[in-house]
Design a protein around this motif. Structure first.
Motif, short mmCIF file in Angstrom:
data_model
loop_
_atom_site.label_atom_id
_atom_site.label_comp_id
_atom_site.label_asym_id
_atom_site.label_seq_id
_atom_site.Cartn_x
_atom_site.Cartn_y
_atom_site.Cartn_z
N ALA A 70 0.80 -1.10 -0.08
CA ALA A 70 0.01 -0.12 -0.09
C ALA A 70 0.86 1.21 0.00
O ALA A 70 0.74 2.23 -0.68
N LEU A 71 1.78 1.32 1.01
CA LEU A 71 2.62 2.52 1.01
C LEU A 71 3.47 2.88 -0.34
O LEU A 71 3.44 3.98 -0.73
N PRO A 72 4.03 1.87 -1.11
CA PRO A 72 4.58 2.04 -2.36
C PRO A 72 3.37 2.72 -3.48
O PRO A 72 4.09 3.63 -4.08
N GLU A 73 2.49 2.08 -3.56
CA GLU A 73 1.38 2.66 -4.45
C GLU A 73 1.21 4.08 -4.09
O GLU A 73 0.86 4.95 -4.87
N LEU A 74 0.98 4.33 -2.71
CA LEU A 74 0.37 5.63 -2.10
C LEU A 74 1.66 6.55 -2.70
O LEU A 74 1.28 7.85 -3.30
N LEU A 75 2.84 6.39 -2.49
CA LEU A 75 4.31 7.36 -2.94
C LEU A 75 4.07 7.48 -4.28
O LEU A 75 4.18 8.70 -4.84
N ASP A 76 3.77 6.45 -5.04
CA ASP A 76 3.68 6.64 -6.59
C ASP A 76 2.61 7.58 -6.97
O ASP A 76 2.96 8.25 -7.87
N LYS A 77 1.53 7.15 -6.42
CA LYS A 77 0.39 8.05 -6.68
C LYS A 77 0.69 9.57 -6.36
O LYS A 77 0.01 10.52 -7.00
N LEU A 78 1.24 9.88 -5.25
CA LEU A 78 1.66 11.19 -4.95
C LEU A 78 2.98 11.79 -5.61
O LEU A 78 3.54 12.81 -5.21
N SER A 79 3.67 11.15 -6.45
CA SER A 79 4.80 11.29 -7.01
C SER A 79 5.81 11.84 -5.90
O SER A 79 6.71 12.72 -6.19
N ILE A 80 5.95 11.05 -4.92
CA ILE A 80 7.04 11.30 -3.91
C ILE A 80 8.17 10.40 -4.01
O ILE A 80 7.93 9.00 -3.79
N GLU A 81 9.40 10.89 -4.05
CA GLU A 81 10.67 10.18 -4.45
C GLU A 81 11.29 10.31 -3.11
O GLU A 81 11.77 11.50 -2.50
N ARG A 82 12.24 9.28 -2.72
CA ARG A 82 13.15 9.44 -1.58
C ARG A 82 12.78 10.16 -0.37
O ARG A 82 13.18 11.34 0.09
N PRO A 83 11.47 9.86 -0.03
CA PRO A 83 10.88 10.69 1.33
C PRO A 83 11.72 10.23 2.73
O PRO A 83 12.62 9.20 2.67
N ILE A 84 11.57 10.82 3.60
CA ILE A 84 11.59 10.68 5.05
C ILE A 84 10.44 9.99 5.66
O ILE A 84 9.40 10.80 5.43
N LEU A 85 10.34 8.84 5.76
CA LEU A 85 9.27 8.26 6.90
C LEU A 85 9.37 8.45 7.99
O LEU A 85 10.14 8.22 8.93
N PHE A 86 8.16 9.09 8.75
CA PHE A 86 8.03 9.41 10.10
C PHE A 86 7.00 8.79 10.79
O PHE A 86 5.89 8.89 10.30
N GLY A 87 7.01 7.44 11.26
CA GLY A 87 6.15 6.81 11.81
C GLY A 87 6.05 6.78 13.33
O GLY A 87 7.04 6.73 14.10
N HIS A 88 4.60 6.46 13.72
CA HIS A 88 4.20 6.39 15.09
C HIS A 88 3.86 4.97 15.51
O HIS A 88 2.77 4.75 14.98
N SER A 89 4.32 4.01 16.53
CA SER A 89 3.60 2.76 16.82
C SER A 89 3.44 1.88 15.67
O SER A 89 4.53 1.60 14.99
N ASP A 90 2.30 1.63 15.28
CA ASP A 90 2.22 0.87 14.12
C ASP A 90 2.73 1.17 12.94
O ASP A 90 3.42 0.63 12.00
N GLY A 91 2.50 2.67 12.82
CA GLY A 91 2.85 3.23 11.68
C GLY A 91 4.52 3.30 11.51
O GLY A 91 5.24 3.33 10.38
N ALA A 92 5.17 3.34 12.90
CA ALA A 92 6.77 3.11 12.77
C ALA A 92 7.13 1.80 12.20
O ALA A 92 8.14 1.55 11.72
N SER A 93 6.41 0.78 12.66
CA SER A 93 6.83 -0.64 12.16
C SER A 93 6.61 -0.88 10.69
O SER A 93 7.30 -1.36 10.03
N ILE A 94 5.63 0.04 10.00
CA ILE A 94 5.21 -0.10 8.78
C ILE A 94 6.55 0.65 8.02
O ILE A 94 6.76 0.21 7.01
N ALA A 95 6.81 1.64 8.45
CA ALA A 95 7.95 2.52 8.10
C ALA A 95 9.23 1.53 8.15
O ALA A 95 9.91 1.60 7.05
N LEU A 96 9.62 0.86 9.28
CA LEU A 96 10.73 0.06 9.09
C LEU A 96 10.68 -1.29 8.21
O LEU A 96 11.56 -1.47 7.42
#
Length: 259
Positions: free
Chosen positions: A86-112
């Motif tokens: 899901a996250l790769p598809e979202l980044l592609d839809k938003l044309s975001i390349e080489r971001p910084i991911l900032f995750g909290h709790s479950d979101g942090a695990s998803i970022a890792l």
């Protein structure tokens, strides 16, 4: 507020501009906690964007906020699916390349998981109160909050309803899978050695959902890790210790950009 379609579902997205944008700085993408949403972050992402000079993107995952509600139960690999699909598809839809991911709790695990398994370039990863492995303290706290949610006198359901269009879907979808008998075997340590970008890992000493073992595990197994351990701080460092978190995030981003 905008919506994009990811994996066939409508996902709520907010784009934030920095009050003092700096050319060439990466976009910061915020990934919320297990009961979070765009609105639940309140103004923290804007504070980060203004302090650092980066644009920011905040989104509500499937089942949260104003995104589409769950139509079927999650399985124990739901964070893997979010980070690798899901996250790769979202980044592609938003044309975001080489971001910084900032995750909290479950979101942090998803970022890792994304950082170690998606094979996509990242400028950096910031994780607050991440789950790398399952601890008894986490499961005990999730059992306890279920009792609180089910008791109308606590008004927890009413408070959460301010942040989710379908509050029962959001809460049950999170709580049920975290109490699944298969979840104690869940573990994402295998993704850590493959992370090739800098990591800032933040943990409160009084977190009811995890101990310092979570970020110490990251430091042992990933390459470039800075730790921020906060006294008198619970599961939401950005709420309990906002100045300390903002200072650490600003310094971390400055180091990334200047490297």
């Amino acid at each position: 507020m905008n919506f994009v379609t990811v994996q066939g579902r409508r996902i709520e997205v907010a784009r934030l501009s920095s009050a003092r944008p700096r050319q060439g700085y990466p976009t910061i993408v915020f990934l919320h906690e297990g009961l979070g949403s765009v609105a639940m972050w309140r103004d923290f992402p804007q504070q980060v964007a203004d302090a650092v000079g980066c644009d920011a993107v905040v989104y509500s995952r499937y089942g949260y906020g104003n995104s589409d509600p769950l139509v079927q139960p999650r399985d124990v690999r739901f964070m893997h699916d979010e980070g690798l699909n899901a996250l790769p598809e979202l980044l592609d839809k938003l044309s975001i390349e080489r971001p910084i991911l900032f995750g909290h709790s479950d979101g942090a695990s998803i970022a890792l998981i994304h950082a170690g398994g998606a094979k996509r370039p990242l400028a950096g990863v910031i994780v607050m109160a991440p789950h790398v492995l399952i601890e008894d303290v986490c499961i005990d706290s999730i059992k306890a909050i279920k009792r609180v949610y089910d008791d109308p006198k606590t008004r927890l359901r009413e408070r959460l309803a301010r942040f989710h269009a379908d509050v029962d879907s959001a809460f049950r979808g999170w709580n049920d899978i975290w109490l699944d008998p298969e979840l104690p075997s869940w573990n994402i340590e295998a993704y850590l050695p493959a992370i090739d970008c800098p990591i800032l890992a933040i943990q409160g000493e009084d977190d009811a959902y995890g101990t310092m073992d979570q970020i110490d595990c990251i430091a042992r197994q990933a390459g470039d890790v800075r730790l921020l351990k906060l006294a008198d701080c619970g599961h939401s460092p950005h709420k309990d210790k906002p100045a300390e978190v903002l200072d650490a995030v600003t310094a971390f981003v400055e180091r990334i950009v200047k490297t």
